[in-house]
Design an enzyme around this catalytic site. Structure first.
Site, mmCIF file in Angstrom:
data_model
loop_
_atom_site.group_PDB
_atom_site.id
_atom_site.type_symbol
_atom_site.label_atom_id
_atom_site.label_comp_id
_atom_site.label_asym_id
_atom_site.label_seq_id
_atom_site.Cartn_x
_atom_site.Cartn_y
_atom_site.Cartn_z
ATOM 1 N N CYS A 82 71.307 55.814 -28.346
ATOM 2 C CA CYS A 82 70.472 56.923 -28.816
ATOM 3 C C CYS A 82 69.489 57.298 -27.714
ATOM 4 C CB CYS A 82 69.767 56.575 -30.122
ATOM 5 S SG CYS A 82 68.077 56.023 -29.970
ATOM 6 N N GLU A 83 69.356 58.594 -27.520
ATOM 7 C CA GLU A 83 68.536 59.059 -26.406
ATOM 8 C C GLU A 83 67.038 58.936 -26.694
ATOM 9 O OE1 GLU A 83 69.764 63.073 -25.736
ATOM 10 O OE2 GLU A 83 68.424 63.899 -27.244
ATOM 11 N N HIS A 84 66.675 58.668 -27.926
ATOM 12 C CA HIS A 84 65.254 58.560 -28.248
ATOM 13 C C HIS A 84 64.699 57.171 -27.976
ATOM 14 C CE1 HIS A 84 66.410 61.950 -31.171
ATOM 15 N NE2 HIS A 84 65.912 62.461 -30.066
ATOM 16 N N HIS A 85 65.536 56.153 -28.158
ATOM 17 C CA HIS A 85 65.038 54.776 -28.016
ATOM 18 C C HIS A 85 65.852 53.933 -27.041
ATOM 19 C CE1 HIS A 85 63.954 56.218 -32.115
ATOM 20 N NE2 HIS A 85 62.784 55.705 -31.778
ATOM 21 N N GLN A 123 73.647 61.556 -32.478
ATOM 22 C CA GLN A 123 74.954 61.540 -33.146
ATOM 23 C C GLN A 123 75.459 62.952 -33.436
ATOM 24 O OE1 GLN A 123 75.258 58.701 -36.388
ATOM 25 N NE2 GLN A 123 76.909 59.874 -37.334
ATOM 26 N N HIS A 151 72.512 52.943 -36.713
ATOM 27 C CA HIS A 151 71.598 53.106 -35.575
ATOM 28 C C HIS A 151 70.647 51.916 -35.514
ATOM 29 C CE1 HIS A 151 72.380 57.451 -34.566
ATOM 30 N NE2 HIS A 151 73.114 57.255 -35.638
ATOM 31 N N CYS A 153 68.085 51.609 -33.786
ATOM 32 C CA CYS A 153 66.676 52.036 -33.765
ATOM 33 C C CYS A 153 66.143 52.177 -35.186
ATOM 34 C CB CYS A 153 66.492 53.329 -32.966
ATOM 35 S SG CYS A 153 67.404 54.732 -33.590
#
Ligand SMILES: [Zn+2]
Length: 193
Positions: A82-85, A123, A151, A153
């Site tokens: 995931c690009e956020h975490h 996703q 996920h 995260c």
């Protein structure tokens, strides 16, 4: 001579070493000594999709064929970040298409999934990138992609809901316009579950 690639990897290693120190660790203790090197190599692999050429992957694997019923490839294993975490999300990808004169070698579909999964992703975007790529390569009557993923995260931090599965779908062509095609695909993958 230091090549550009070696330098790049060296930079990542140095950054990971700094990160370990920032976390309060001793980056030179025995257990962590080789960690920057390992993390740099593993990140490189997990983001290798940026450098893959889809045309080259599909090259020679698209065939003229009259078959015009639905082709479904279910339960393709999927691992992404995931690009956020920068934490993993993983699960299954189901891909369907209805040919329009051309079919693709089945083993190429999981490879396509990996090209987009081995990047920093959300996703939703991953799902539509896979669908759009097949739409463009095969010009089929339609493409459907469903991803079910967990996920980390969400499971390990934040809301700590460790069994929540995120389901996304992208329906193009007849999968969008014709409810029966869409239903056939969804019932085939639900039946497997
Ligand atoms: Zn996340």
């Amino acid at each position: 001579m230091i090549t550009a690639k070696k330098k790049e990897r060296g930079n990542t290693e140095a950054l990971v070493k700094e990160l370990l120190a920032n976390l309060g660790e001793d980056p030179v203790r025995e257990g962590l000594e080789k960690t920057p090197k390992r993390v740099a190599a593993s990140l490189k692999y997990l983001t290798s999709g940026y450098h893959k050429d889809i045309k080259q992957i599909l090259n020679g694997a698209i065939f003229d064929e009259k078959y015009d019923e639905m082709v479904v490839l279910a339960d393709i294993e999927l691992f992404s970040l995931c690009e956020h975490h920068l934490l993993p999300f993983y699960g299954k990808c189901h891909v369907a298409y209805i040919p329009n004169g051309k079919i693709v070698g089945l083993s190429k579909i999981p490879r396509l999934v990996d090209v987009f999964a081995r990047r920093l992703q959300v996703q939703e975007r991953l799902t539509s990138q896979i669908a759009e790529c097949l739409m463009e390569a095969l010009n089929p009557r339609g493409v459907g992609v469903v991803i079910e993923a967990l996920h980390l995260c969400m499971a390990m931090r934040g809301v700590e809901k460790n069994n929540a599965v995120c389901i996304t779908s992208s329906m193009l062509g007849v999968f969008r316009s014709d409810q029966r095609s869409r239903q056939e695909f969804l019932s085939l993958i639900n039946h497997k579950r």
